[in-house]
Design a protein around this motif. Structure first.
Motif, PDB file in Angstrom:
ATOM      1  N   ASP A   1     -47.477 -27.636 -64.198  1.00 47.56           N
ATOM      2  CA  ASP A   1     -49.346 -26.924 -63.790  1.00 47.56           C
ATOM      3  C   ASP A   1     -48.597 -26.380 -62.870  1.00 47.56           C
ATOM      4  O   ASP A   1     -49.449 -25.131 -63.944  1.00 47.56           O
TER       5      ASP A   1
ATOM      6  N   PHE B   1     -53.086 -34.913 -62.737  1.00 52.95           N
ATOM      7  CA  PHE B   1     -52.246 -33.367 -63.381  1.00 52.95           C
ATOM      8  C   PHE B   1     -51.617 -33.428 -64.701  1.00 52.95           C
ATOM      9  O   PHE B   1     -51.470 -34.316 -65.200  1.00 52.95           O
TER      10      PHE B   1
ATOM     11  N   THR C   1     -59.506 -29.811 -61.579  1.00 50.39           N
ATOM     12  CA  THR C   1     -58.398 -30.242 -61.101  1.00 50.39           C
ATOM     13  C   THR C   1     -57.776 -28.796 -60.283  1.00 50.39           C
ATOM     14  O   THR C   1     -57.321 -29.040 -59.047  1.00 50.39           O
ATOM     15  N   MET C   2     -57.264 -28.155 -61.344  1.00 50.36           N
ATOM     16  CA  MET C   2     -56.114 -27.525 -60.317  1.00 50.36           C
ATOM     17  C   MET C   2     -56.635 -26.382 -60.124  1.00 50.36           C
ATOM     18  O   MET C   2     -55.997 -25.757 -58.789  1.00 50.36           O
TER      19      MET C   2
ATOM     20  N   GLU D   1     -48.233 -36.416 -60.942  1.00 53.31           N
ATOM     21  CA  GLU D   1     -48.304 -35.321 -59.545  1.00 53.31           C
ATOM     22  C   GLU D   1     -47.954 -34.302 -59.791  1.00 53.31           C
ATOM     23  O   GLU D   1     -47.895 -34.143 -60.747  1.00 53.31           O
ATOM     24  N   PHE D   2     -48.863 -33.255 -58.728  1.00 55.40           N
ATOM     25  CA  PHE D   2     -48.876 -31.746 -59.589  1.00 55.40           C
ATOM     26  C   PHE D   2     -46.651 -31.521 -59.129  1.00 55.40           C
ATOM     27  O   PHE D   2     -46.782 -32.119 -58.662  1.00 55.40           O
TER      28      PHE D   2
ATOM     29  N   ALA E   1     -47.075 -24.951 -53.559  1.00 53.58           N
ATOM     30  CA  ALA E   1     -47.736 -26.374 -52.957  1.00 53.58           C
ATOM     31  C   ALA E   1     -46.609 -27.652 -52.125  1.00 53.58           C
ATOM     32  O   ALA E   1     -47.367 -28.473 -52.194  1.00 53.58           O
TER      33      ALA E   1
ATOM     34  N   GLN F   1     -58.890 -26.303 -57.838  1.00 49.62           N
ATOM     35  CA  GLN F   1     -59.969 -27.849 -56.533  1.00 49.62           C
ATOM     36  C   GLN F   1     -57.619 -27.395 -55.694  1.00 49.62           C
ATOM     37  O   GLN F   1     -58.478 -27.809 -54.746  1.00 49.62           O
ATOM     38  N   HIS F   2     -56.768 -27.651 -56.304  1.00 51.92           N
ATOM     39  CA  HIS F   2     -56.046 -27.462 -55.390  1.00 51.92           C
ATOM     40  C   HIS F   2     -55.260 -26.742 -54.231  1.00 51.92           C
ATOM     41  O   HIS F   2     -55.413 -25.042 -54.636  1.00 51.92           O
TER      42      HIS F   2
END
Length: 226
Positions: A167, A158, A194-195, A162-163, A24, A197-198
């Motif tokens: 997370d 998140f 949301t997760m 932000e991530f 990430a 799609q990261h």
């Protein structure tokens, strides 16, 4: 260059956490997979891990001759090595909260872990329905996770802005809740969307779905005769 030793992406929740952090935040690393044996206590997995990590478990990170063998310690080390990346939230209050909820995941939720092993490839909705009806402790674990997720700063965001490492620590829970199709609130589902799609999460899941290895003792549905 970091070297990260992991096990199968389909099954290894502990491996997933530091891998996601590295991916990430675009931190270069070499991935070294040590696959689980198809049957318990067979193959060379334990010996292979012991050759690099004396506690015999993954994940393990090697950097400049230093061995780190705990997922939270690995992530803390990465945060120290890359302070400008904000692996923990920049805001001090959100950073403190991120550490708290990561530590809670690191040491807790044993009923969810034991009942719903990570298996990204599988669709175990029938198993999940039965477990939910029979296991009050599982329901309590999920309720606490939903509470934590509901307190994120923004519904579309998140856990702590932000991530962050937080997370990554809850990412395996996202896959478990999908695999077992446990009943969830709309707010929980929104965070899961949301997760999923990261980009780092998508990369791990895509790789897990491509794995061919079948590990009998990690296929939990077999105990239910399904």
């Amino acid at each position: 260059m970091y070297q990260l030793y992991i096990a199968n992406k389909n099954y290894s929740s502990w491996s997933m956490r530091p891998w996601l952090v590295l991916k990430a935040f675009d931190i270069p690393f070499e991935e070294i997979m040590l696959p689980f044996p198809s049957e318990r206590d067979t193959g060379t997995f334990k010996q292979d891990v012991l050759a690099i990590n004396p506690n015999g478990k993954v994940p393990a990170l090697i950097h400049d001759g230093l061995l780190l063998w705990d997922s939270l310690a690995i992530c803390e080390y990465l945060a120290e090595q890359h302070p400008a990346q904000n692996l923990w939230p920049k805001d001090s209050q959100q950073r403190a909260r991120a550490r708290c909820i990561s530590a809670e995941m690191h040491s807790g939720f044993s009923h969810l872990r034991n009942a719903c092993g990570m298996n990204i490839r599988a669709n175990l909705a029938d198993v999940g329905k039965r477990l939910w009806q029979e296991n009050a402790e599982l329901q309590q674990d999920v309720a606490r996770i939903e509470q934590i997720w509901s307190e994120r700063p923004e519904a579309q965001g998140f856990l702590c802005g932000e991530f962050s490492i937080a997370d990554a620590f809850y990412a395996p829970v996202v896959t478990r809740l999908i695999t077992y199709a446990l009943p969830l609130s709309d707010a929980t589902q929104q965070y899961m969307d949301t997760m999923i799609q990261h980009p780092a999460m998508k990369a791990w899941v895509a790789a897990a779905l491509q794995e061919k290895a079948w590990v009998n003792y990690l296929e939990s549905y077999q105990q239910y005769g399904l």
